[in-house]
Motif scaffolding. Structure first.
Motif, PDB file in Angstrom:
ATOM      1  N   PRO A  61      -1.610 -16.198 -12.241  1.00 24.11           N
ATOM      2  CA  PRO A  61      -0.523 -16.823 -11.124  1.00 24.11           C
ATOM      3  C   PRO A  61       0.790 -15.861 -10.934  1.00 24.11           C
ATOM      4  CG  PRO A  61      -1.289 -18.706 -12.599  1.00 24.11           C
ATOM      5  CD  PRO A  61      -1.766 -17.066 -13.050  1.00 24.11           C
ATOM      6  N   SER A  62       1.353 -15.458 -11.857  1.00 21.11           N
ATOM      7  CA  SER A  62       2.583 -14.525 -11.611  1.00 21.11           C
ATOM      8  C   SER A  62       2.286 -13.351 -10.852  1.00 21.11           C
ATOM      9  CB  SER A  62       3.168 -14.226 -13.161  1.00 21.11           C
ATOM     10  OG  SER A  62       2.360 -13.231 -13.580  1.00 21.11           O
ATOM     11  N   VAL A  63       1.502 -12.744 -10.904  1.00 24.07           N
ATOM     12  CA  VAL A  63       0.726 -11.658 -10.013  1.00 24.07           C
ATOM     13  C   VAL A  63       0.484 -12.104  -8.730  1.00 24.07           C
ATOM     14  CG1 VAL A  63      -0.954  -9.865  -9.644  1.00 24.07           C
ATOM     15  CG2 VAL A  63      -0.046 -10.124 -11.959  1.00 24.07           C
ATOM     16  N   ILE A  68       2.535 -12.331  -2.897  1.00 21.76           N
ATOM     17  CA  ILE A  68       2.684 -13.394  -1.878  1.00 21.76           C
ATOM     18  C   ILE A  68       3.934 -13.439  -1.453  1.00 21.76           C
ATOM     19  CG2 ILE A  68       2.472 -15.673  -1.430  1.00 21.76           C
ATOM     20  CD1 ILE A  68      -0.261 -15.861  -2.878  1.00 21.76           C
ATOM     21  N   LEU A  69       4.838 -13.812  -2.381  1.00 17.36           N
ATOM     22  CA  LEU A  69       6.249 -13.919  -2.062  1.00 17.36           C
ATOM     23  C   LEU A  69       6.809 -12.774  -1.385  1.00 17.36           C
ATOM     24  CD1 LEU A  69       7.710 -16.048  -4.878  1.00 17.36           C
ATOM     25  CD2 LEU A  69       7.165 -16.851  -2.637  1.00 17.36           C
ATOM     26  N   PHE A  70       6.446 -11.394  -2.013  1.00 18.48           N
ATOM     27  CA  PHE A  70       6.980 -10.225  -1.657  1.00 18.48           C
ATOM     28  C   PHE A  70       6.457  -9.730  -0.251  1.00 18.48           C
ATOM     29  CE2 PHE A  70       7.381  -5.355  -1.286  1.00 18.48           C
ATOM     30  CZ  PHE A  70       8.506  -5.324  -1.275  1.00 18.48           C
ATOM     31  N   GLY A  71       5.084 -10.322  -0.122  1.00 14.60           N
ATOM     32  CA  GLY A  71       4.508  -9.902   1.209  1.00 14.60           C
ATOM     33  C   GLY A  71       5.134 -10.878   2.360  1.00 14.60           C
ATOM     34  N   TYR A  72       5.406 -12.096   1.995  1.00 15.25           N
ATOM     35  CA  TYR A  72       6.103 -12.922   3.039  1.00 15.25           C
ATOM     36  C   TYR A  72       7.507 -12.405   3.357  1.00 15.25           C
ATOM     37  CZ  TYR A  72       2.527 -16.736   2.433  1.00 15.25           C
ATOM     38  OH  TYR A  72       1.265 -17.307   2.286  1.00 15.25           O
ATOM     39  N   SER A  73       8.043 -11.685   2.405  1.00 15.71           N
ATOM     40  CA  SER A  73       9.342 -11.312   2.717  1.00 15.71           C
ATOM     41  C   SER A  73       9.425 -10.060   3.641  1.00 15.71           C
ATOM     42  CB  SER A  73      10.060 -10.983   1.084  1.00 15.71           C
ATOM     43  OG  SER A  73       9.735  -9.747   0.719  1.00 15.71           O
ATOM     44  N   ARG A  74       8.375  -9.425   3.385  1.00 13.17           N
ATOM     45  CA  ARG A  74       8.163  -8.138   4.327  1.00 13.17           C
ATOM     46  C   ARG A  74       7.515  -8.366   5.534  1.00 13.17           C
ATOM     47  NH1 ARG A  74      11.792  -6.317   2.184  1.00 13.17           N
ATOM     48  NH2 ARG A  74      11.949  -5.014   0.620  1.00 13.17           N
ATOM     49  N   GLY A  75       7.205  -9.887   5.909  1.00 10.65           N
ATOM     50  CA  GLY A  75       6.395 -10.005   7.184  1.00 10.65           C
ATOM     51  C   GLY A  75       4.920 -10.014   7.147  1.00 10.65           C
ATOM     52  N   ALA A  83      -3.627  -8.254   0.695  1.00 12.84           N
ATOM     53  CA  ALA A  83      -4.664  -7.469   0.362  1.00 12.84           C
ATOM     54  C   ALA A  83      -4.707  -5.927   0.737  1.00 12.84           C
ATOM     55  CB  ALA A  83      -6.072  -8.302   0.574  1.00 12.84           C
ATOM     56  N   ASN A  84      -4.497  -5.641   1.913  1.00  8.67           N
ATOM     57  CA  ASN A  84      -4.466  -4.354   2.348  1.00  8.67           C
ATOM     58  C   ASN A  84      -3.467  -3.693   1.584  1.00  8.67           C
ATOM     59  OD1 ASN A  84      -5.372  -1.839   3.652  1.00  8.67           O
ATOM     60  ND2 ASN A  84      -3.839  -2.369   5.200  1.00  8.67           N
ATOM     61  N   ALA A  85      -2.200  -4.310   1.511  1.00  4.77           N
ATOM     62  CA  ALA A  85      -1.105  -3.538   0.868  1.00  4.77           C
ATOM     63  C   ALA A  85      -0.961  -3.378  -0.520  1.00  4.77           C
ATOM     64  CB  ALA A  85      -0.022  -4.579   1.383  1.00  4.77           C
ATOM     65  N   CYS A  86      -2.069  -4.309  -1.222  1.00  2.95           N
ATOM     66  CA  CYS A  86      -2.284  -3.996  -2.520  1.00  2.95           C
ATOM     67  C   CYS A  86      -2.912  -2.878  -2.818  1.00  2.95           C
ATOM     68  CB  CYS A  86      -3.028  -5.280  -3.134  1.00  2.95           C
ATOM     69  SG  CYS A  86      -1.574  -6.790  -3.504  1.00  2.95           S
ATOM     70  N   GLU A  87      -3.629  -2.305  -1.652  1.00  2.00           N
ATOM     71  CA  GLU A  87      -4.533  -1.295  -2.243  1.00  2.00           C
ATOM     72  C   GLU A  87      -3.818  -0.025  -1.700  1.00  2.00           C
ATOM     73  OE1 GLU A  87      -8.228  -1.826   0.186  1.00  2.00           O
ATOM     74  OE2 GLU A  87      -8.688  -3.620  -0.934  1.00  2.00           O
ATOM     75  N   THR A  88      -2.707  -0.059  -0.504  1.00  2.27           N
ATOM     76  CA  THR A  88      -2.380   1.193  -0.206  1.00  2.27           C
ATOM     77  C   THR A  88      -0.761   1.318  -0.100  1.00  2.27           C
ATOM     78  OG1 THR A  88      -1.940  -0.113   2.029  1.00  2.27           O
ATOM     79  CG2 THR A  88      -4.081   1.159   1.873  1.00  2.27           C
ATOM     80  N   ASN A  89       0.028   0.203  -0.661  1.00  4.28           N
ATOM     81  CA  ASN A  89       1.281   0.531  -0.739  1.00  4.28           C
ATOM     82  C   ASN A  89       1.799   0.299  -2.176  1.00  4.28           C
ATOM     83  OD1 ASN A  89       4.199  -0.613  -1.013  1.00  4.28           O
ATOM     84  ND2 ASN A  89       4.043  -1.102   1.147  1.00  4.28           N
ATOM     85  N   THR A  91       4.319  -0.073  -3.718  1.00  5.64           N
ATOM     86  CA  THR A  91       5.318  -1.348  -4.206  1.00  5.64           C
ATOM     87  C   THR A  91       4.546  -2.435  -4.408  1.00  5.64           C
ATOM     88  OG1 THR A  91       7.167  -0.535  -2.843  1.00  5.64           O
ATOM     89  CG2 THR A  91       7.500  -2.824  -3.743  1.00  5.64           C
ATOM     90  N   PHE A  92       3.627  -2.927  -3.737  1.00  6.41           N
ATOM     91  CA  PHE A  92       2.482  -3.793  -3.962  1.00  6.41           C
ATOM     92  C   PHE A  92       1.504  -3.358  -5.116  1.00  6.41           C
ATOM     93  CE2 PHE A  92       3.791  -5.435   0.145  1.00  6.41           C
ATOM     94  CZ  PHE A  92       3.415  -6.856   0.243  1.00  6.41           C
ATOM     95  N   MET A  93       1.217  -2.324  -5.488  1.00  4.30           N
ATOM     96  CA  MET A  93       0.511  -1.892  -6.389  1.00  4.30           C
ATOM     97  C   MET A  93       1.449  -2.219  -7.826  1.00  4.30           C
ATOM     98  SD  MET A  93      -1.194   1.457  -5.069  1.00  4.30           S
ATOM     99  CE  MET A  93      -2.226   1.676  -3.840  1.00  4.30           C
ATOM    100  N   SER A  94       2.694  -1.843  -7.619  1.00  2.00           N
ATOM    101  CA  SER A  94       3.422  -2.053  -8.802  1.00  2.00           C
ATOM    102  C   SER A  94       3.715  -3.324  -9.030  1.00  2.00           C
ATOM    103  CB  SER A  94       4.795  -1.055  -8.781  1.00  2.00           C
ATOM    104  OG  SER A  94       4.543   0.209  -8.447  1.00  2.00           O
ATOM    105  N   LEU A  95       3.777  -4.267  -8.045  1.00  2.00           N
ATOM    106  CA  LEU A  95       4.084  -5.754  -8.405  1.00  2.00           C
ATOM    107  C   LEU A  95       3.012  -6.236  -9.138  1.00  2.00           C
ATOM    108  CD1 LEU A  95       6.252  -6.869  -5.530  1.00  2.00           C
ATOM    109  CD2 LEU A  95       6.906  -6.694  -7.678  1.00  2.00           C
ATOM    110  N   SER A  96       1.705  -5.930  -8.598  1.00  2.00           N
ATOM    111  CA  SER A  96       0.406  -6.617  -9.145  1.00  2.00           C
ATOM    112  C   SER A  96       0.001  -5.792 -10.283  1.00  2.00           C
ATOM    113  CB  SER A  96      -0.395  -6.520  -7.999  1.00  2.00           C
ATOM    114  OG  SER A  96      -0.930  -5.275  -7.766  1.00  2.00           O
ATOM    115  N   GLY A  97       0.655  -4.870 -10.869  1.00  2.00           N
ATOM    116  CA  GLY A  97       0.026  -4.011 -11.879  1.00  2.00           C
ATOM    117  C   GLY A  97      -1.346  -3.454 -11.504  1.00  2.00           C
TER     118      GLY A  97
END
Length: 154
Positions: A61-63, A68-75, A83-89, A91-97
């Protein structure tokens, strides 16, 4: 004839990345990760996961909250964009481990955990405000439009 170095823009390159160094102190993503990991009580999510005796491992749940919160803050308001950002960005990769949840997992988490996420979202904003991490020009929690006679000019 001129002799130029070759254009290698179409060639792949492997670059080693340390995800822990991608989230820089003083940034929103660093504050968000710190708040989710150290200040929020996520025990309300535990009873939803009954997969200790069988079934596939669930996303933490923390991941999910971080992305989700970071995604919402970025629009990024759709689960597909997150999900796409977790594969290509990075920052999202780092936040999600470097966990890359499918968009259906993100959408399902938001839909099922709406009642648990809403107060946490407010807590994150209040902690950020208390720490002076957000400006005081405009503060909106939802997209609700209300008639008002208040104005910045007044």
């Amino acid at each position: 004839m001129a002799n130029y170095k070759p254009d290698l823009s179409c060639q792949s390159k492997f670059i080693p990345i340390d995800f822990s160094q991608q989230i820089i102190p003083g940034t929103l993503e660093y504050a968000l990760a710190h708040i989710v990991d150290n200040h929020l009580d996520l025990s309300g999510f535990e009873h939803w996961y009954q997969n200790d005796n069988g079934g596939a491992a669930a996303y933490s749940p923390s991941v999910m909250l971080k992305i989700i919160l970071f995604g919402y803050s970025r629009g990024f308001i759709t689960s597909r964009r997150i999900a796409n950002a977790c594969e290509t960005n990075i920052t999202f990769m780092s936040l999600s481990g470097d966990v890359q949840p499918h968009y259906t997992s993100i959408a399902s988490f938001v839909a099922r955990m709406k009642d648990q996420i809403e107060p946490l979202f407010t807590q994150v904003l209040m902690i950020c405000d208390k720490e002076g991490l957000i400006g005081r020009n405009m503060f909106a929690i939802d997209g609700c439009k209300l008639k008002s006679n208040a104005s910045k000019e007044w």
